[in-house]
Design a protein around this motif. Sequence first.
Motif, short mmCIF file in Angstrom:
data_model
loop_
_atom_site.label_atom_id
_atom_site.label_comp_id
_atom_site.label_asym_id
_atom_site.label_seq_id
_atom_site.Cartn_x
_atom_site.Cartn_y
_atom_site.Cartn_z
N GLY A 65 0.77 -1.24 0.00
CA GLY A 65 0.00 0.00 0.00
C GLY A 65 0.80 1.29 0.00
O GLY A 65 0.22 2.35 0.28
N THR A 66 2.09 1.24 -0.31
CA THR A 66 2.86 2.48 -0.37
C THR A 66 2.36 3.34 -1.53
O THR A 66 2.19 2.86 -2.65
N LEU A 67 2.14 4.62 -1.23
CA LEU A 67 1.69 5.58 -2.22
C LEU A 67 2.87 6.46 -2.61
O LEU A 67 3.47 7.12 -1.76
N TYR A 68 3.23 6.42 -3.89
CA TYR A 68 4.37 7.19 -4.38
C TYR A 68 3.87 8.43 -5.11
O TYR A 68 2.81 8.40 -5.73
N PRO A 69 4.62 9.54 -5.11
CA PRO A 69 5.86 9.73 -4.35
C PRO A 69 5.60 9.73 -2.85
O PRO A 69 4.57 10.23 -2.39
N CYS A 70 6.53 9.14 -2.11
CA CYS A 70 6.39 8.99 -0.66
C CYS A 70 7.46 9.83 0.05
O CYS A 70 8.65 9.63 -0.15
N VAL A 71 6.99 10.78 0.86
CA VAL A 71 7.87 11.57 1.73
C VAL A 71 7.69 11.03 3.15
O VAL A 71 6.68 11.29 3.79
#
Length: 354
Positions: A55-61
């Motif tokens: 579930g990582t949403l890119y771009p990711c800060v």
Amino acid sequence: MTTTTHAFAAHVAHAPLAPFTFERRDPGADDVAIDILFCGVCHSDLHTVRGEWEGTLYPCVPGHEIVGRVSAVGTNVTKFAVGDLAGVGCMVDSCGHCPSCNDGEEQYCETTGFVGTYNGPDTVTGGHTMGGYSDHIVVKQDFVLKVTHAEADLAAVAPLLCAGITTYSPLHHWKVGPGQKVGIVGLGGLGHMGVKIAAAMGAEVYVFSTSPGKREDAKRLGATDLIVSKDADAMAEHLGSFDFILNTVAASHDLDQFLVLLKRDGTMTLVGVPETPHPSPSVGNLIFKRRALAGSLIGGIAETQDMLDFCVKHGLTSDIEMIQIQDIDAAYDRMVKSDVKYRFVIDMQSLKAA
């Protein structure tokens, strides 16, 4: 209205973080804007940006161990003023009206779940939240913490916003205090804070580790001794003697070796989430001594403030190694090898050079 924000971000799972600009909202009536001075580096950051969790949403800060100085406040803000030192931890919003939120336990929000400081749904502007590897952040005042440590300690305060509250909350909830024998499993970013906090609460603290070379460090942090967990004889000496064990290890391992060390009515609480499940513990080890196996997730905003105030009172901060933002990927590689004592913290002034 929005303000351009400078940051470091991951754009795909297996590439280095790189300079990135995006737009943050200007402070609304209930918002606090913070110029970020330092941001701690949590293992969750690594798992998220490298796509090791779904579930990582890119771009990711990434970044949820944030300390800085208030640069602007909205018209309804009463808790903060421009120039104040402030912190932001793992969450920036929740539903605000479910039973858990009403009890000040926003981390267990039952309606929407808490909104993470990064990689969560941005409930104000849409898209997803961007964290503390950036020059500033805008957060609702109800999710901002007062920081009263000395300015010279600010970098070492940053990890308290995750590692500190993750260990303080279960120690506080299970009423650890004088006269109790407490074990801390693992001496890393979480474990070293668990030792400091449990000792400050008045408990007799022991560290469980597979590394005998950490004994002197464990004692320096406040432990009575270190027990080598792979030494069966050393473990056997402590059977049935612990009131509470805080297990900070995030790797799958045998839980029974620690459960049998608990007294009747003792509890072991897990705060690390392994990539693969732990082997199922023996039910008999629980039933025959009325022992409990529990879990705990960070802490609510009020409890996080209590933790910060407790740490000020007892002179507690994290043991840190300062890094520049340009060195974040090397820091991640070192974290995988447990090559840090005990938390990396980014000097966000380095973002200007990037």
